[in-house]
Design an enzyme around this catalytic site. Sequence first.
Site, PDB file in Angstrom:
ATOM      1  N   GLY A  11      52.704   6.746  26.491  1.00  0.00           N
ATOM      2  CA  GLY A  11      51.275   6.945  26.238  1.00  0.00           C
ATOM      3  C   GLY A  11      50.707   7.974  27.193  1.00  0.00           C
ATOM      4  N   ASP A  12      49.419   8.286  27.017  1.00  0.00           N
ATOM      5  CA  ASP A  12      48.728   9.272  27.873  1.00  0.00           C
ATOM      6  C   ASP A  12      49.347  10.661  27.799  1.00  0.00           C
ATOM      7  OD1 ASP A  12      47.152   7.130  28.822  1.00  0.00           O
ATOM      8  OD2 ASP A  12      48.705   6.638  30.284  1.00  0.00           O
ATOM      9  N   ASN A  37      42.708  -1.297  24.451  1.00  0.00           N
ATOM     10  CA  ASN A  37      43.444  -1.439  25.710  1.00  0.00           C
ATOM     11  C   ASN A  37      43.865  -0.108  26.311  1.00  0.00           C
ATOM     12  OD1 ASN A  37      45.033  -1.389  23.364  1.00  0.00           O
ATOM     13  ND2 ASN A  37      46.816  -2.121  24.448  1.00  0.00           N
ATOM     14  N   HIS A  40      41.771   7.449  25.067  1.00  0.00           N
ATOM     15  CA  HIS A  40      42.048   8.871  24.913  1.00  0.00           C
ATOM     16  C   HIS A  40      40.955   9.622  25.637  1.00  0.00           C
ATOM     17  CE1 HIS A  40      45.012   8.158  21.915  1.00  0.00           C
ATOM     18  NE2 HIS A  40      44.164   7.639  21.069  1.00  0.00           N
ATOM     19  N   THR A 127      46.170  -4.896  30.375  1.00  0.00           N
ATOM     20  CA  THR A 127      44.827  -4.388  30.678  1.00  0.00           C
ATOM     21  C   THR A 127      43.782  -5.482  30.452  1.00  0.00           C
ATOM     22  OG1 THR A 127      44.547  -3.566  28.440  1.00  0.00           O
ATOM     23  CG2 THR A 127      45.398  -2.002  30.067  1.00  0.00           C
ATOM     24  N   ASP A 334      50.233  23.564  31.983  1.00  0.00           N
ATOM     25  CA  ASP A 334      49.517  24.304  33.036  1.00  0.00           C
ATOM     26  C   ASP A 334      49.606  23.626  34.403  1.00  0.00           C
ATOM     27  OD1 ASP A 334      47.905  22.550  31.300  1.00  0.00           O
ATOM     28  OD2 ASP A 334      46.358  22.815  32.817  1.00  0.00           O
ATOM     29  N   GLY A 415      45.749  23.401  28.698  1.00  0.00           N
ATOM     30  CA  GLY A 415      44.425  23.067  29.228  1.00  0.00           C
ATOM     31  C   GLY A 415      43.850  21.935  28.397  1.00  0.00           C
TER      32      GLY A 415
HETATM   33  P1  GDP Z   1      46.215  10.186  25.249  1.00  0.00           P
HETATM   34  O1  GDP Z   1      45.958   8.731  25.441  1.00  0.00           O
HETATM   35  O2  GDP Z   1      47.587  10.463  24.753  1.00  0.00           O
HETATM   36  O3  GDP Z   1      45.172  10.857  24.455  1.00  0.00           O
HETATM   37  O4  GDP Z   1      46.169  10.860  26.703  1.00  0.00           O
HETATM   38  P2  GDP Z   1      45.034  10.736  27.812  1.00  0.00           P
HETATM   39  O5  GDP Z   1      43.762  11.172  27.270  1.00  0.00           O
HETATM   40  O6  GDP Z   1      45.087   9.431  28.491  1.00  0.00           O
HETATM   41  O7  GDP Z   1      45.595  11.760  28.911  1.00  0.00           O
HETATM   42  C1  GDP Z   1      45.659  13.082  28.721  1.00  0.00           C
HETATM   43  C2  GDP Z   1      44.823  13.752  29.802  1.00  0.00           C
HETATM   44  O8  GDP Z   1      45.240  15.075  29.925  1.00  0.00           O
HETATM   45  C3  GDP Z   1      43.349  13.843  29.464  1.00  0.00           C
HETATM   46  O9  GDP Z   1      42.602  13.828  30.658  1.00  0.00           O
HETATM   47  C4  GDP Z   1      43.232  15.204  28.781  1.00  0.00           C
HETATM   48  O10 GDP Z   1      41.949  15.793  28.871  1.00  0.00           O
HETATM   49  C5  GDP Z   1      44.219  15.985  29.558  1.00  0.00           C
HETATM   50  N1  GDP Z   1      44.922  17.039  28.833  1.00  0.00           N
HETATM   51  C6  GDP Z   1      45.390  17.042  27.551  1.00  0.00           C
HETATM   52  N2  GDP Z   1      46.069  18.172  27.319  1.00  0.00           N
HETATM   53  C7  GDP Z   1      46.032  18.887  28.477  1.00  0.00           C
HETATM   54  C8  GDP Z   1      46.593  20.135  28.873  1.00  0.00           C
HETATM   55  O11 GDP Z   1      47.279  20.818  28.135  1.00  0.00           O
HETATM   56  N3  GDP Z   1      46.347  20.522  30.162  1.00  0.00           N
HETATM   57  C9  GDP Z   1      45.614  19.790  31.050  1.00  0.00           C
HETATM   58  N4  GDP Z   1      45.440  20.244  32.268  1.00  0.00           N
HETATM   59  N5  GDP Z   1      45.103  18.601  30.702  1.00  0.00           N
HETATM   60  C10 GDP Z   1      45.304  18.162  29.430  1.00  0.00           C
END
Ligand code: GDP
Length: 429
Positions: A11-12, A37, A40, A127, A334, A415
């Site tokens: 995840g994440d 739980n 995003h 969680t 990045d 990013g």
């Molecule tokens: P998800 O649960 O799979 O959607 O992932 P999360 O949101 O928990 O974690 C992804 C984190 O990485 C978030 O803070 C996004 O804004 C950030 N993020 C996603 N893609 C990128 C990327 O290409 N570069 C950077 N620096 N941050 C990213």
Amino acid sequence: MVKAVVGANWGDEGKGKITDMMARDADIIVRFQGGANAGHTIVNNYGKFALHTLPSGVFYSHTTSVIGNGVALNIPLLIKEIRSITDRNVPMPKILVSDRAQMVMPYHILFDEYEEERLGGKSFGSTKSGIAPFYSDKYAKIGFQVSELFEEALLKEKTARICEIKNVTLEHLYHKPLLNPEDLLHTLRGYRDMIEPFVCDVSLYLDRALKEGRTILLEGQLGTLKDPDHGIYPMVTSSSTLAAYGAIGAGIPPYEIREIVTVCKAYSSAVGAGAFVSEIFGEEADELRRRGGDGGEFGATTGRPRRMGWFDCVASKYGCRLQGTTDVAFTVLDVLGYLDEIPVCVGYEIDGSVTADFPVTARLEKAKPVLEKLPGWKSDIRGIRRYEELPENCRKYVEFIEQMIGYPITMVSNGPGREDIIYRKSPLK
Ligand code: GDP
């Protein structure tokens, strides 16, 4: 046409960002499993948002956001989340909730807390959102469907019956206050009023949408390694995190899912307990955690610091395979720009022999990472929009990982924003 956005790992991985980006060209975005739980994180023109239940398409005015039958629906949290975005000037999204979705009940959350307390140090790192007790009840056939809120006689009989069952455990196992059926009934009437405007026969709605040629996006929560069947059982979540489950959790034919975008992060992170072979510790981990994601690798729901590690080719190859990946979206590349050398886990050493195949949990616990070091690119790659413009070592990193996992990396994210994406033609596709 249905596309799925799912995670390859724990995840994440950045699914929220990829879904938000792909939602521009979609009509309907569906959550098909999980609950509040996990979260995003999405960064767009309205600001930065952490979503837990709402699909990541809620920021567009042309999309419909659907909560499918497979989701663990926490009604008060959903309403709170809708308010939290409309309060920040996002137009009220079109939201539909499946009449077959089941509800997280207040006692599911209590049972989650009590069980973690009882397990003490041996807990699963829940969680405490009530997800495991919720799915246990669903499959024990004592869950509540949204549709049942509208059947008063049934609701009355059922709340009394369920309280009787729950109270035995509350009294004898947890030694906690008992449930009162009248109070529960009152709470459920409140839920009925909150959810009524959104209730829909979702599978019928999606069937019509497919016949009209609409594009549907399935948004997964967590990743392959948290799947109850194919993940690191028992340190998993309680609903399937696989794209295949999208068919069930949304109520659509499996053959309609034509594109499966599996999101892989350029390094690893995990929350909760469980084997994590490429995990790193100390200052090395702290630095990656601090620089990671968008403002650090801390849980979107819990704020907990995430466990950090190098990219794991063994876990990711497996993660992509179980998803049925057609495209890999490779994210947060990045972040790695500060490293002289970037270690990558290319194999697991278990009982003296090396494997590239992801093992069952008991063997996974014994695995030690086999690391290979790739040269870093020592520069900031944010803002680059063409693959050829990435530094050579950065492209080599992407291409090495693509070869190791064996699935085409067709998108590289550099990013957190919607526009921070590089499309790439992959030799594997
Ligand atoms: P998800 O649960 O799979 O959607 O992932 P999360 O949101 O928990 O974690 C992804 C984190 O990485 C978030 O803070 C996004 O804004 C950030 N993020 C996603 N893609 C990128 C990327 O290409 N570069 C950077 N620096 N941050 C990213």
